[in-house]
Design an enzyme around this catalytic site. Structure first.
Site, short mmCIF file in Angstrom:
data_model
loop_
_atom_site.label_atom_id
_atom_site.label_comp_id
_atom_site.label_asym_id
_atom_site.label_seq_id
_atom_site.Cartn_x
_atom_site.Cartn_y
_atom_site.Cartn_z
CD GLU A 136 -55.10 14.00 77.56
OE1 GLU A 136 -54.27 14.92 77.50
OE2 GLU A 136 -54.77 12.81 77.71
CD GLU A 191 -55.17 10.78 73.50
OE1 GLU A 191 -54.01 10.91 73.92
OE2 GLU A 191 -55.93 11.74 73.27
C1 GLA Z 1 -52.58 13.58 75.11
C2 GLA Z 1 -53.40 14.28 74.04
C3 GLA Z 1 -53.04 13.82 72.65
C4 GLA Z 1 -51.54 13.75 72.48
C5 GLA Z 1 -50.95 12.84 73.54
C6 GLA Z 1 -49.46 12.70 73.46
O1 GLA Z 1 -53.10 12.38 75.43
O2 GLA Z 1 -54.77 14.08 74.26
O3 GLA Z 1 -53.60 14.73 71.75
O4 GLA Z 1 -51.02 15.03 72.60
O5 GLA Z 1 -51.22 13.37 74.80
O6 GLA Z 1 -49.06 12.25 72.23
#
Ligand code: GLA
Length: 589
Positions: free
Chosen positions: A152, A228
């Site tokens: 991210e 995700e």
């Molecule tokens: C983001 C991050 C993950 C995690 C989620 C929340 O998507 O990429 O590593 O921290 O948030 O759980």
């Protein structure tokens, strides 16, 4: 051996379209003896792939000192044995509610940029770590289908040169399978976090159609994937326990699959932040610059497979949805649970200062308080000692820029607990006096502009407006207590004093268990040298998960590092079996 690639609209395995039904399961949050069970649970939910991050700081606690960097390879082998493909997200930054987002506390250079010093450290780590991924790629007969670049990144920075360098490094060490990035479905995130020629994926918890439409504006073709799908969420100390309705999550999953997309459930099984590896967030809205919100020990995540490895209602609902898209396996036999409950009255005790003298690092003395990083404390605490000059009248004592929490003693008497928001002792201090501040890290920030910030007393110690100098600091790393051999224990004082408490749990029928800590305030517990993680009476987490494989028949050594106040009416621990599975997880259709 197979060839995996990204086609116009689909992932292709040997030229045939394939949909990835993946679930996140972090090998470092699950006892190794349970990997097989948890992976089989993924298959039983209807998944065909597992995804894991890699926490750099766990595997390189000090520069060049590598610890079990081979764990990832063993996990990938276990995934293959379970009949799953694998996606690897090696970071170097992983976020993940993990201490410092996985970055070592000792890093130099500007993390998450194209800073050469930082990139040099990343390169050394990747050259050590990644051969085990390379040799397990699908084109070499292994399970690994894809590897992620950073994490991210568009939610953090815009140094695309950095992302490009990372991608080049992955190729240089021999990664031949497709690379990808993952980002929030927002314009700035997708532009800042993706790379030309590298698959872009998106992360979200709902509204799949809208998210994929946004992605399509940047990537007119290529397979769609939600890397995700947040089907649950994490908790932080002092907050409410977060749950997400199973039916609502199942509907959101269905929407993703109806878009023709692949998915990675975040989390399929969350596991546990053993040994104080939980990270922390900063609240305060989109800027993430507000109060510290340290994450709890459990990473249950309200995931379909709960912290204890049990299938939940969400598991059943997801399985129904996933069964329409591929095979579901039988549920594996559950691991054994504790045969008989036990209660132990801890009878040994050592004062914190004695523990620090025996197990602390070399004291550092200087004009200003050194940070945890300077003392090489990743997880743990630091005792700061300072003399208030005198004679002088009582003035306020203030710890400026305190991270995160300090228990203060004035001339040996407990004087209060300071926090980041309230760094001033209630009662003014007259001089001369000897002040001790026991400062504890609650976990390094893992997300946002303040990730990587230092721990300790970062802004100096003040007596009224005057800085106090000559500060002596001694660090105690948490892992220095993984063994208590050689430490001297005396009788329990019976007044709730903090310290290291010790006793023996007797176990009949070793298996998964719940440890309850009636009346304890805040600290850590070890069983047979295995650090179960932090407990804290502020909740919402009230007990700790004890993986069955750390217990043995008969006597089990247990010790508790209580940092604030032990139960004065008897330091007791209770061990019991987890509640049985109440569900029938067979599909209802
Ligand atoms: C983001 C991050 C993950 C995690 C989620 C929340 O998507 O990429 O590593 O921290 O948030 O759980």
């Amino acid at each position: 051996m197979s060839e995996f690639s990204t086609g116009e609209t689909d992932f292709l395995l040997d030229g045939r379209p394939v949909r990835l039904l993946s679930g996140a399961l972090h090998y470092f949050r699950v006892h190794e003896a349970h990997w097989g069970h948890r992976l089989a649970m993924l298959r039983a939910m209807g998944l065909n792939c597992v995804e894991t991050y890699v926490p750099w700081n766990l595997h390189e606690p000090r520069p060049g000192d590598f610890r079990d960097a081979e764990a990832l390879g063993r996990f990938l082998d276990a995934a293959q044995e379970a009949g799953l493909w694998a996606i690897v997200r090696p970071g170097p930054y992983i976020c993940a509610e993990w201490e410092n987002g996985g970055l070592p506390h000792w890093l130099r250079g500007r993390a998450r940029t194209s800073d050469e010093v930082y990139l040099g450290q990343v390169e050394r780590w990747f050259r050590r770590l990644l051969p085990q991924v390379v040799e397990r790629q699908v084109d070499r007969g292994g399970p690994v289908l894809m590897v992620q670049v950073e994490n991210e990144y568009g939610s953090y920075g815009s140094d695309t040169g950095y992302l490009r360098r990372l991608a080049e490094l992955l190729r240089a060490v021999g990664v031949t399978v497709p690379l990808f990035t993952s980002d929030g479905p927002e314009d700035h995130m997708l532009t800042g976090g993706s790379l030309p020629g590298v698959l872009a994926t998106v992360n979200f918890g709902s509204d799949a159609r809208a998210a994929f439409e946004t992605l399509r504006r940047y990537r007119p073709d290529g397979p769609l994937m939600c890397m995700e799908f947040w089907c649950g969420w994490f908790d932080h100390w002092g907050g409410e326990h977060v749950v997400r309705d199973a039916g609502d999550a199942a509907a959101a999953l269905r929407e993703i699959l109806e878009c023709g997309a692949s998915v990675n459930l975040y989390m399929a099984h969350g596991g546990t932040n053993f040994a104080g590896w939980s990270g922390a967030n900063r609240g305060g809205g989109a800027l993430h610059d507000g109060p510290l919100e340290p994450d709890v020990t459990s990473y249950d995540y309200d995931a379909p497979i709960d912290e204890y490895g049990r299938p939940t209602e969400k598991f059943r609902r997801f399985r129904e949805v996933l069964a329409e898209y591929g095979p579901v396996a039988e549920l594996p036999p559950a691991p054994p649970v504790l045969g008989q409950p036990d209660e132990v009255l801890l009878s040994g005790w050592a004062a914190l200062s004695a523990v620090l003298d025996a197990r602390g690092g070399a004291p550092v003395e200087g004009p200003v308080p050194p940070g945890f990083e300077e003392l090489d404390v990743d997880r743990g605490l630091v005792r700061y000692e300072v003399d208030v000059p005198g004679p002088r009248q009582p003035y306020p004592l203030i710890a400026r820029g305190l991270r995160d929490l300090a228990v203060v003693y004035v001339d040996g008497e407990r004087a209060g607990v300071l926090t980041e928001d309230d760094g001033q002792l209630d009662k003014p201090v007259a001089g001369p006096a000897r002040v001790e501040l026991w400062v504890e890290s609650l976990g390094r920030v893992n997300y946002g502009p303040r990730s990587g910030e230092a721990k300790g007393i970062t802004g100096g110690l003040l007596h009224e407006r005057q800085f106090l100098h000559g500060v002596r600091a001694t660090g105690l790393r948490l892992d220095a207590l993984d063994s208590v051999a050689g430490l001297a224990f005396g009788e329990v004082p019976g007044d709730g004093s903090p310290g290291l408490y010790r006793g023996v749990l007797s176990v009949r029928g070793a298996g998964d268990a719940v440890l309850e800590l009636p009346g304890w305030t805040r600290g850590f517990v070890w069983v047979n040298g295995f650090d179960l993680g932090r407990y804290w009476s502020v909740g919402p987490q009230r007990s700790l998960y004890v993986p069955g494989p750390v217990l043995r028949e008969g006597g089990n050594d247990v010790w508790v590092l209580e940092l604030e106040e032990a139960p004065a009416d008897g330091p007791v621990l209770r061990l019991r079996a987890p509640d049985p599975i109440l569900l029938d997880p067979r599909p209802t259709s």
